[in-house]
Design a protein around this motif. Structure first.
Motif, PDB file in Angstrom:
ATOM      1  N   CYS A  60       1.993   2.469  -2.862  1.00 47.14           N
ATOM      2  CA  CYS A  60       2.279   2.850  -1.483  1.00 47.14           C
ATOM      3  C   CYS A  60       2.690   4.324  -1.468  1.00 47.14           C
ATOM      4  O   CYS A  60       3.789   4.675  -1.924  1.00 47.14           O
ATOM      5  CB  CYS A  60       3.376   1.962  -0.906  1.00 47.14           C
ATOM      6  N   THR A  61       1.812   5.164  -0.953  1.00 44.54           N
ATOM      7  CA  THR A  61       2.058   6.607  -1.031  1.00 44.54           C
ATOM      8  C   THR A  61       3.268   7.026  -0.212  1.00 44.54           C
ATOM      9  O   THR A  61       3.940   7.996  -0.542  1.00 44.54           O
ATOM     10  CB  THR A  61       0.819   7.396  -0.584  1.00 44.54           C
ATOM     11  N   GLY A  62       3.568   6.282   0.857  1.00 47.06           N
ATOM     12  CA  GLY A  62       4.740   6.609   1.647  1.00 47.06           C
ATOM     13  C   GLY A  62       6.035   6.359   0.911  1.00 47.06           C
ATOM     14  O   GLY A  62       7.102   6.826   1.326  1.00 47.06           O
ATOM     15  N   ASN A  63       5.960   5.645  -0.202  1.00 47.37           N
ATOM     16  CA  ASN A  63       7.142   5.383  -1.020  1.00 47.37           C
ATOM     17  C   ASN A  63       7.227   6.326  -2.210  1.00 47.37           C
ATOM     18  O   ASN A  63       8.091   6.173  -3.071  1.00 47.37           O
ATOM     19  CB  ASN A  63       7.143   3.934  -1.510  1.00 47.37           C
ATOM     20  N   LEU A  71      -2.168   2.594  -0.562  1.00 47.72           N
ATOM     21  CA  LEU A  71      -1.953   2.288   0.845  1.00 47.72           C
ATOM     22  C   LEU A  71      -1.047   3.360   1.423  1.00 47.72           C
ATOM     23  O   LEU A  71       0.009   3.652   0.859  1.00 47.72           O
ATOM     24  CB  LEU A  71      -1.305   0.908   1.016  1.00 47.72           C
ATOM     25  N   ALA A  72      -1.480   3.953   2.528  1.00 50.45           N
ATOM     26  CA  ALA A  72      -0.715   5.035   3.152  1.00 50.45           C
ATOM     27  C   ALA A  72       0.396   4.454   4.021  1.00 50.45           C
ATOM     28  O   ALA A  72       0.327   4.474   5.254  1.00 50.45           O
ATOM     29  CB  ALA A  72      -1.639   5.931   3.972  1.00 50.45           C
ATOM     30  N   THR A  73       1.406   3.932   3.367  1.00 52.73           N
ATOM     31  CA  THR A  73       2.519   3.315   4.077  1.00 52.73           C
ATOM     32  C   THR A  73       3.713   3.272   3.144  1.00 52.73           C
ATOM     33  O   THR A  73       3.652   3.732   2.002  1.00 52.73           O
ATOM     34  CB  THR A  73       2.131   1.899   4.561  1.00 52.73           C
ATOM     35  N   GLY A  74       4.827   2.689   3.634  1.00 52.07           N
ATOM     36  CA  GLY A  74       6.032   2.594   2.837  1.00 52.07           C
ATOM     37  C   GLY A  74       6.029   1.388   1.908  1.00 52.07           C
ATOM     38  O   GLY A  74       4.980   0.808   1.597  1.00 52.07           O
ATOM     39  N   HIS A  75       7.230   0.976   1.502  1.00 50.08           N
ATOM     40  CA  HIS A  75       7.402   0.009   0.423  1.00 50.08           C
ATOM     41  C   HIS A  75       7.121  -1.437   0.840  1.00 50.08           C
ATOM     42  O   HIS A  75       7.018  -2.306  -0.014  1.00 50.08           O
ATOM     43  CB  HIS A  75       8.842   0.132  -0.099  1.00 50.08           C
ATOM     44  N   TRP A  76       7.000  -1.700   2.135  1.00 43.02           N
ATOM     45  CA  TRP A  76       6.780  -3.078   2.604  1.00 43.02           C
ATOM     46  C   TRP A  76       5.438  -3.180   3.327  1.00 43.02           C
ATOM     47  O   TRP A  76       5.380  -3.407   4.533  1.00 43.02           O
ATOM     48  CB  TRP A  76       7.925  -3.519   3.514  1.00 43.02           C
TER      49      TRP A  76
END
Length: 508
Positions: A195-198, A229-234
């Motif tokens: 997760c790239t946001g993380n 995935l371009a989002t955070g840890h969840w």
């Protein structure tokens, strides 16, 4: 038919998989979220506590119930959940066709799950026997507290409220008991979903593999694939449809494969420096090398601080890497003492001792009679950037310039750093008139580039004295990755800017 066995992470239960499981089922697959004992699974066993083996048994029970000759079983572990998942796969390797590491660490035999907990201070407290209420660790009580366990980017407020409301205390035994593996799991194909946001990306993993860390060698196996995935840890909450698609593709063996490190070619960090700089006399003093100019009088000095984390057994050590020796020789050619320190940033939990190593190296350099102790610059690279916060917070009068090249200028979300000591994007507000020379690469990893932009926004707001040199077509470590005229000119300009500030008389 593919059956997905979904293991939740810290404080969470089967509810987090609801949307992702529905999409997997709609695609014709089976979805089997695992209820972990003491979280949302069976109650605490009579007369006993809950440890990692308890949760491994929970996963094994689900594997035994869904495993069959006509099914492909994909075992997915999120966050802490990868530890019982890998433990179960080791005991039922014949039932598992693939393990998916969903924004998680890499469990090792003999290591507890606590080693992967991002919060360093919490690790220390739990290891010492504190930090939990009784034998459980209390879950986050507010939306904001979830950020210390991973980026909540993309999770809506209602979903974050639901996550908080349904969170359960984590039994500390699940974190403290070492994972025991027979080795059977090593033959199971794997997929990493980052997760790239993380704060993690495929490019970053490829760079770490290039350092030659033995623990990461297995990642270049062709049976290992990766997705981002371009989002955070969840992602099961923020991007359930995209996550379901990635899991289906992982089950089919798709995904990015890392490039193996060719033994016939040096790794990126050991390739030649972009400039052909003549050698100068070099002296070794403990963990510090001095590259000396040909001049009798005391000269200003530049201390170069490498990035990391760098494996403790990496050889050669950073002070012998072409980039660091190249910059040090450039400084010496310009009439300054070029100093390079080997500091002990071997893990993300090592920033305090690495910072202490840098401070000690500064004292050593300034005490050398060939150095003008009132004219010193510090130059930070990559993951060494957070250490710069100490010097931005309270710049001493002898610090004439602080330089940073493709630096990390704020802790990444998955680092779990408590406090704000190692956050240059915060500390720059206290830098006053200290000149800062920043080299920024145009092809930087997005997660690092975001920290640089955060730093520059803070610097602009407080009026800090920052000069930026851009390398539009440069990658991270451009001095050995991109042997171009643009790279050569960028190095010359940055070195010239730092030396110019060292040669200016008087105080800042």
């Amino acid at each position: 038919m593919t059956a997905f066995v979904l293991v939740p992470g810290m404080f969470t239960g089967t509810h987090v998989w609801q949307d992702t499981a529905a999409r997997l089922t709609a695609a014709g697959a089976g979805a089997h979220p695992v209820a972990l004992t003491g979280l949302d699974g069976p109650p605490r066993p009579e007369g006993g506590g809950i440890d990692l083996e308890t949760h491994i048994a929970d996963v094994v029970a689900v594997l035994d119930s869904v495993g069959a000759a006509d099914r492909k079983v994909v075992l997915v572990g999120h966050d802490y959940g990868i530890h019982p998942a890998v433990g179960a796969a080791d005991r039922r390797a014949g039932l598992v066709d693939r393990i998916v590491y969903l924004d998680s660490g890499m469990p090792r035999d003999g290591a507890p799950a606590l080693a992967a907990v991002p919060d360093q201070s919490l690790r220390e407290r739990l290891t010492a026997g504190g930090g939990g209420a009784g034998d459980v660790l209390r879950p986050p009580a507010t939306r904001a507290e979830w950020d210390s366990w991973g980026s909540t980017e993309g999770v809506s407020d209602p979903l974050l409220d639901r996550l908080t409301a349904l969170a359960a205390p984590q039994p500390t035994g699940t974190l403290l008991q070492p994972l025991r593996l027979t080795g059977a799991v090593a033959d199971v194909p794997t997929t990493g979903v980052l997760c790239t946001g993380n704060g993690t990306s495929i490019e970053m993993v490829q760079m770490l593999v290039g350092f030659g860390d033995p623990a990461l060698r297995a990642l270049v196996d062709p049976r290992v694939t990766f997705f981002e995935l371009a989002t955070g840890h969840w992602p099961m909450l923020s991007r359930p449809a995209e996550l379901a698609d990635v899991l289906l593709r992982a089950a089919a063996g798709e995904g990015h494969r890392l490039e193996p490190v060719e033994e016939t070619e040096p790794p990126v960090h050991l390739r030649p420096f972009v400039l052909d700089v003549p050698e100068v006399p070099r002296e070794r003093h403990g963990n510090v090398d001095l590259h000396l100019p040909d001049t009798p009088e005391p000269r200003p000095a530049v201390l170069f601080v490498h990035g990391g984390p760098v494996p403790a057994d990496a050889r050669p050590t950073p002070r012998d890497w072409p980039t660091l020796t190249g910059y040090a020789r450039c400084a010496a050619a310009g009439g300054a003492v070029g100093a390079v320190v080997d500091h002990r940033l071997h893990d993300l939990s090592d920033y305090e001792r690495a910072a202490a190593d840098v401070a000690a190296a500064v004292d050593l350099v300034r005490a050398d009679p060939r150095v003008d102790a009132d004219r010193v610059a510090l130059w930070f690279f990559s993951g060494g950037g957070p250490i710069a916060a100490d010097w931005l917070d309270a710049p001493p009068p002898w610090l004439r310039c602080l330089a940073a090249t493709y630096p990390v200028l704020a802790p990444l979300p998955n680092w779990g750093m408590s406090g704000d000591r190692f956050a240059p994007a915060r500390a720059v507000a206290h830098a006053g008139a200290l000149p800062v020379v920043l080299t920024r690469v145009g092809l930087e990893m997005p997660e690092i580039a975001a920290t640089v932009e955060k730093f520059l926004a803070a610097a602009e707001e407080c009026g800090a004295n920052v000069e930026v040199f851009d390398v539009p077509h440069g990658h991270h470590a451009f001095e050995t990755v991109d042997p171009t005229d643009e790279s050569r000119e960028a190095v010359r300009r940055a070195v010239r800017a730092v030396l110019t500030r060292l040669d200016r008389p008087g105080t800042r």
